[in-house]
Design a protein around this motif. Structure first.
Motif, PDB file in Angstrom:
ATOM      1  N   GLU A 134       0.822  -1.202   0.000  1.00  0.00           N
ATOM      2  CA  GLU A 134       0.000   0.000   0.000  1.00  0.00           C
ATOM      3  C   GLU A 134       0.862   1.260   0.000  1.00  0.00           C
ATOM      4  O   GLU A 134       0.575   2.236  -0.695  1.00  0.00           O
ATOM      5  CB  GLU A 134      -0.942   0.005   1.211  1.00  0.00           C
ATOM      6  CG  GLU A 134      -1.909   1.176   1.224  1.00  0.00           C
ATOM      7  CD  GLU A 134      -2.854   1.138   2.423  1.00  0.00           C
ATOM      8  OE1 GLU A 134      -3.399   2.196   2.771  1.00  0.00           O
ATOM      9  OE2 GLU A 134      -3.032   0.051   2.999  1.00  0.00           O
ATOM     10  N   ALA A 135       1.952   1.225   0.776  1.00  0.00           N
ATOM     11  CA  ALA A 135       2.828   2.397   0.856  1.00  0.00           C
ATOM     12  C   ALA A 135       3.508   2.683  -0.482  1.00  0.00           C
ATOM     13  O   ALA A 135       3.677   3.834  -0.871  1.00  0.00           O
ATOM     14  CB  ALA A 135       3.873   2.177   1.943  1.00  0.00           C
ATOM     15  N   ALA A 136       3.883   1.617  -1.195  1.00  0.00           N
ATOM     16  CA  ALA A 136       4.677   1.792  -2.428  1.00  0.00           C
ATOM     17  C   ALA A 136       3.816   1.885  -3.677  1.00  0.00           C
ATOM     18  O   ALA A 136       4.343   2.207  -4.751  1.00  0.00           O
ATOM     19  CB  ALA A 136       5.651   0.618  -2.573  1.00  0.00           C
ATOM     20  N   SER A 137       2.524   1.633  -3.567  1.00  0.00           N
ATOM     21  CA  SER A 137       1.700   1.426  -4.763  1.00  0.00           C
ATOM     22  C   SER A 137       1.681   2.617  -5.708  1.00  0.00           C
ATOM     23  O   SER A 137       1.535   2.455  -6.917  1.00  0.00           O
ATOM     24  CB  SER A 137       0.268   1.065  -4.363  1.00  0.00           C
ATOM     25  OG  SER A 137      -0.316   2.133  -3.631  1.00  0.00           O
ATOM     26  N   ASP A 138       1.835   3.827  -5.177  1.00  0.00           N
ATOM     27  CA  ASP A 138       1.830   5.011  -6.031  1.00  0.00           C
ATOM     28  C   ASP A 138       3.237   5.531  -6.314  1.00  0.00           C
ATOM     29  O   ASP A 138       3.397   6.641  -6.829  1.00  0.00           O
ATOM     30  CB  ASP A 138       0.989   6.129  -5.398  1.00  0.00           C
ATOM     31  CG  ASP A 138      -0.501   5.798  -5.426  1.00  0.00           C
ATOM     32  OD1 ASP A 138      -0.929   5.107  -6.376  1.00  0.00           O
ATOM     33  OD2 ASP A 138      -1.217   6.203  -4.496  1.00  0.00           O
ATOM     34  N   GLY A 139       4.248   4.741  -5.961  1.00  0.00           N
ATOM     35  CA  GLY A 139       5.623   5.155  -6.227  1.00  0.00           C
ATOM     36  C   GLY A 139       6.114   6.275  -5.340  1.00  0.00           C
ATOM     37  O   GLY A 139       7.044   7.000  -5.697  1.00  0.00           O
ATOM     38  N   ASP A 140       5.507   6.434  -4.163  1.00  0.00           N
ATOM     39  CA  ASP A 140       5.887   7.501  -3.240  1.00  0.00           C
ATOM     40  C   ASP A 140       7.216   7.144  -2.567  1.00  0.00           C
ATOM     41  O   ASP A 140       7.346   6.104  -1.923  1.00  0.00           O
ATOM     42  CB  ASP A 140       4.792   7.683  -2.182  1.00  0.00           C
ATOM     43  CG  ASP A 140       4.938   8.989  -1.408  1.00  0.00           C
ATOM     44  OD1 ASP A 140       6.076   9.299  -0.988  1.00  0.00           O
ATOM     45  OD2 ASP A 140       3.929   9.681  -1.215  1.00  0.00           O
ATOM     46  N   GLU A 141       8.202   8.033  -2.690  1.00  0.00           N
ATOM     47  CA  GLU A 141       9.539   7.761  -2.149  1.00  0.00           C
ATOM     48  C   GLU A 141       9.549   7.635  -0.628  1.00  0.00           C
ATOM     49  O   GLU A 141      10.501   7.078  -0.062  1.00  0.00           O
ATOM     50  CB  GLU A 141      10.508   8.852  -2.586  1.00  0.00           C
ATOM     51  CG  GLU A 141      10.829   8.808  -4.070  1.00  0.00           C
ATOM     52  CD  GLU A 141      11.777   9.905  -4.499  1.00  0.00           C
ATOM     53  OE1 GLU A 141      12.996   9.650  -4.532  1.00  0.00           O
ATOM     54  OE2 GLU A 141      11.298  11.001  -4.794  1.00  0.00           O
ATOM     55  N   LEU A 146      10.513   1.552   4.374  1.00  0.00           N
ATOM     56  CA  LEU A 146       9.815   0.293   4.619  1.00  0.00           C
ATOM     57  C   LEU A 146      10.311  -0.794   3.676  1.00  0.00           C
ATOM     58  O   LEU A 146      10.569  -1.928   4.090  1.00  0.00           O
ATOM     59  CB  LEU A 146       8.304   0.484   4.445  1.00  0.00           C
ATOM     60  CG  LEU A 146       7.632   1.507   5.365  1.00  0.00           C
ATOM     61  CD1 LEU A 146       6.131   1.535   5.105  1.00  0.00           C
ATOM     62  CD2 LEU A 146       7.920   1.189   6.821  1.00  0.00           C
ATOM     63  N   LEU A 147      10.459  -0.450   2.408  1.00  0.00           N
ATOM     64  CA  LEU A 147      10.936  -1.432   1.433  1.00  0.00           C
ATOM     65  C   LEU A 147      12.351  -1.878   1.773  1.00  0.00           C
ATOM     66  O   LEU A 147      12.690  -3.059   1.643  1.00  0.00           O
ATOM     67  CB  LEU A 147      10.899  -0.834   0.027  1.00  0.00           C
ATOM     68  CG  LEU A 147       9.544  -0.340  -0.478  1.00  0.00           C
ATOM     69  CD1 LEU A 147       9.651   0.090  -1.946  1.00  0.00           C
ATOM     70  CD2 LEU A 147       8.466  -1.397  -0.320  1.00  0.00           C
ATOM     71  N   THR A 148      13.179  -0.936   2.196  1.00  0.00           N
ATOM     72  CA  THR A 148      14.559  -1.269   2.556  1.00  0.00           C
ATOM     73  C   THR A 148      14.596  -2.218   3.745  1.00  0.00           C
ATOM     74  O   THR A 148      15.395  -3.161   3.776  1.00  0.00           O
ATOM     75  CB  THR A 148      15.343   0.017   2.872  1.00  0.00           C
ATOM     76  OG1 THR A 148      15.341   0.870   1.717  1.00  0.00           O
ATOM     77  CG2 THR A 148      16.790  -0.299   3.242  1.00  0.00           C
ATOM     78  N   GLU A 149      13.735  -2.012   4.714  1.00  0.00           N
ATOM     79  CA  GLU A 149      13.683  -2.890   5.884  1.00  0.00           C
ATOM     80  C   GLU A 149      13.326  -4.319   5.488  1.00  0.00           C
ATOM     81  O   GLU A 149      13.842  -5.283   6.062  1.00  0.00           O
ATOM     82  CB  GLU A 149      12.658  -2.353   6.885  1.00  0.00           C
ATOM     83  CG  GLU A 149      12.605  -3.113   8.183  1.00  0.00           C
ATOM     84  CD  GLU A 149      13.926  -3.075   8.938  1.00  0.00           C
ATOM     85  OE1 GLU A 149      14.344  -4.154   9.415  1.00  0.00           O
ATOM     86  OE2 GLU A 149      14.540  -1.990   9.025  1.00  0.00           O
ATOM     87  N   LEU A 150      12.480  -4.481   4.472  1.00  0.00           N
ATOM     88  CA  LEU A 150      12.039  -5.821   4.075  1.00  0.00           C
ATOM     89  C   LEU A 150      13.071  -6.575   3.251  1.00  0.00           C
ATOM     90  O   LEU A 150      12.903  -7.769   3.009  1.00  0.00           O
ATOM     91  CB  LEU A 150      10.729  -5.731   3.284  1.00  0.00           C
ATOM     92  CG  LEU A 150       9.510  -5.215   4.049  1.00  0.00           C
ATOM     93  CD1 LEU A 150       8.241  -5.417   3.236  1.00  0.00           C
ATOM     94  CD2 LEU A 150       9.374  -5.899   5.403  1.00  0.00           C
ATOM     95  N   LEU A 151      14.138  -5.906   2.813  1.00  0.00           N
ATOM     96  CA  LEU A 151      15.165  -6.591   2.032  1.00  0.00           C
ATOM     97  C   LEU A 151      15.818  -7.725   2.809  1.00  0.00           C
ATOM     98  O   LEU A 151      16.345  -8.667   2.212  1.00  0.00           O
ATOM     99  CB  LEU A 151      16.241  -5.597   1.578  1.00  0.00           C
ATOM    100  CG  LEU A 151      15.848  -4.562   0.530  1.00  0.00           C
ATOM    101  CD1 LEU A 151      16.987  -3.583   0.300  1.00  0.00           C
ATOM    102  CD2 LEU A 151      15.453  -5.237  -0.777  1.00  0.00           C
ATOM    103  N   ARG A 152      15.762  -7.659   4.124  1.00  0.00           N
ATOM    104  CA  ARG A 152      16.445  -8.679   4.937  1.00  0.00           C
ATOM    105  C   ARG A 152      15.663  -9.979   5.033  1.00  0.00           C
ATOM    106  O   ARG A 152      16.101 -10.926   5.704  1.00  0.00           O
ATOM    107  CB  ARG A 152      16.741  -8.143   6.338  1.00  0.00           C
ATOM    108  CG  ARG A 152      15.513  -7.839   7.156  1.00  0.00           C
ATOM    109  CD  ARG A 152      15.893  -7.167   8.476  1.00  0.00           C
ATOM    110  NE  ARG A 152      14.724  -6.746   9.232  1.00  0.00           N
ATOM    111  CZ  ARG A 152      14.082  -7.501  10.099  1.00  0.00           C
ATOM    112  NH1 ARG A 152      14.495  -8.746  10.312  1.00  0.00           N
ATOM    113  NH2 ARG A 152      13.042  -7.046  10.752  1.00  0.00           N
ATOM    114  N   ASP A 153      14.503 -10.051   4.392  1.00  0.00           N
ATOM    115  CA  ASP A 153      13.726 -11.292   4.406  1.00  0.00           C
ATOM    116  C   ASP A 153      13.587 -11.850   2.998  1.00  0.00           C
ATOM    117  O   ASP A 153      13.280 -11.119   2.057  1.00  0.00           O
ATOM    118  CB  ASP A 153      12.327 -11.056   4.965  1.00  0.00           C
ATOM    119  CG  ASP A 153      11.455 -12.295   4.803  1.00  0.00           C
ATOM    120  OD1 ASP A 153      11.687 -13.263   5.552  1.00  0.00           O
ATOM    121  OD2 ASP A 153      10.593 -12.301   3.907  1.00  0.00           O
TER     122      ASP A 153
END
Length: 473
Positions: A134-141, A146-153
């Motif tokens: 939901e946070a990334a769906s509109d390409g909002d920087e 949040l996306l960076t935090e999920l890279l570890r999984d």
């Protein structure tokens, strides 16, 4: 229990913007009871308790969301108590982060990211995936932390019931990072340069390769050369995607000594690199004890077609005990379709006829990598306008498209890379298997166009060689 909670979260779409408070938020007893309802929820409840407990959790979420800032304070206070006591309740923290996102959205990104950082992201992964989506769906920087935090999984997965599709890594990350388009690249480059966690590095490397960020190649090569590096296999995968002439020896030299799981992966990378010099290194692995290694070796030979390689391919199929593998490759290499020759007929030919057949098939296959627009050549304005239409429409072909997607893609250049990344990102927002077919069209174009900036033959070749102008550099 897990599936009902996932469905519950996926349906929560109301936005509750954060408003300024004249006084500090008050945590009422009602909010404390709502928080307590979210604590220590068993992963598996008896069937007869699921509906009743889900209803209570639903009500607790509603209470906390309606309380806005006070709900955030109540959840963060409970999380702080957990940390102080060194107690782990990941389901609570991930649920709390989902609620806090619903309350404050981008105003609460820092709190959501901190909760994620202090928890394992799998229990349940849908809480973090749909929040990030939901946070990334509109390409909002502002979604990038949040996306960076999920890279570890890399273990999390979500099941899309509407499409009967299980989304796993790296597709989970591509669906999340894709909508960022070109804006993803600087953030991923920063991870590549500063991150120490090999899992996060592996994720970033894989995503940078899918963006054809050649500026990342030196760092990726350094990781690929380090046999002790935890992100080495991902780095080798990126080199297979880039297909740079300088990296053949690094890729093929990685095969000896690998564990079976990693060996199977590197075979896929070599197949995608598309240099038939790899064939002699692959043939012995068709007799490997591990099924995945044998299967991928057979698959690589079916893509890196040579007369000797296909003889080994045929022999491997005859001796393969796994019925599924035999069925998967029984029709032979797909490149033979270029010359309308069936595998059963190919194997009856003598060696000279086989060579001529493969030469003809490879010549026709090479033409598919050449930019050969049929009909009208597009002006720059028309080309960019067509791609921007894809971004607006969220798909490549629709009733209002002035040009077929294949016609547009046949004329793109490296200068169009940022716009193509934006277009591909817009496709990912559809979160479906159907969008992946269109993503594949753009990806195939990126491979062709970007490899052509440093490699004579972007596709299948006898030897990956640099462009004349790049010799000696």
């Amino acid at each position: 229990m897990k599936h009902k909670l996932v469905a519950l979260f996926a349906c929560v779409t109301l936005a509750f913007p954060l408003t300024a408070q004249q006084s500090a938020p008050v945590v009422t007893e009602e909010l404390r009871r709502a928080v307590a309802e979210l604590r220590n929820v068993p992963e598996d409840l008896p069937e007869e308790e699921i509906e009743e407990r889900t209803t209570r959790i639903d009500a607790a979420w509603d209470t906390l969301i309606a309380a806005k800032d006070a709900g955030v304070v109540a959840l963060l206070e409970e999380a702080a108590k957990l940390d102080a006591a060194k107690e782990q309740d990941d389901r609570f923290k991930l649920g709390a982060a989902a609620v806090i996102w619903q309350i404050g959205h981008f105003d609460r990104v820092a709190e959501v990211a901190r909760l994620w950082h202090s928890a394992q992201l799998l229990n349940p992964y849908a809480y973090v995936f749909y929040t990030a989506l939901e946070a990334a769906s509109d390409g909002d920087e502002r979604a990038l932390p949040l996306l960076t935090e999920l890279l570890r999984d890399q273990k999390g997965d979500v099941f899309l019931e509407m499409h009967s599709m299980d989304v796993t890594w790296p597709e989970t990350h591509r669906f999340l990072w894709g909508p960022m388009g070109r804006k993803a690249v600087p953030a991923l480059e920063k991870v590549l340069e500063t991150e120490k966690d090999p899992v996060a590095l592996s994720s970033a490397i894989t995503l940078l390769a899918s963006c054809f960020d050649t500026a990342a190649l030196p760092r990726i090569r350094a990781i690929a050369r380090d046999r002790e590096h935890g992100a080495r296999i991902a780095a080798l995968g990126a080199l297979g995607t880039f297909g740079h002439p300088d990296d053949f020896e690094l890729l093929v030299g990685a095969l000896p000594g690998l564990e079976a799981q990693d060996c199977a992966k590197v075979l896929l990378f070599l197949a995608y690199y598309e240099d038939v010099r790899a064939v002699p290194h692959i043939v012995p692995l068709t007799k490997h004890a591990d099924l995945d290694v044998r299967r991928n070796a057979i698959g690589a030979l079916s893509r890196l077609v040579t007369v000797d390689g296909l003889e080994a391919f045929a022999e491997a199929l005859k001796s393969e005990k796994d019925a599924e593998t035999r069925r998967a490759f029984q029709s032979g290499p797909s490149i033979l379709r270029q010359v309308s020759v069936k595998w059963k007929d190919y194997v009856q030919l003598d060696r000279d006829a086989r060579q001529k057949t493969l030469d003809s098939a490879r010549a026709k296959d090479a033409l598919s990598w050449k930019p050969t627009p049929e009909g009208k050549a597009l002006s720059r304005d028309e080309l960019e306008g067509a791609i921007r239409h894809w971004i607006e429409a969220g798909r490549l072909n629709d009733d209002e498209s002035k040009f077929e997607a294949s016609h547009v893609l046949s004329q793109v250049t490296p200068a169009d890379l940022p716009l193509l990344l934006d277009a591909r990102g817009r496709l990912y927002r559809r979160l479906s298997d159907e969008c992946l077919y269109e993503v594949f069209e753009i990806d195939e174009t990126l491979v062709r166009v970007m490899r052509a900036t440093y490699r004579r033959e972007p596709g299948l070749c006898d030897q990956a060689q640099p462009l004349e102008s790049k010799q000696g550099k």
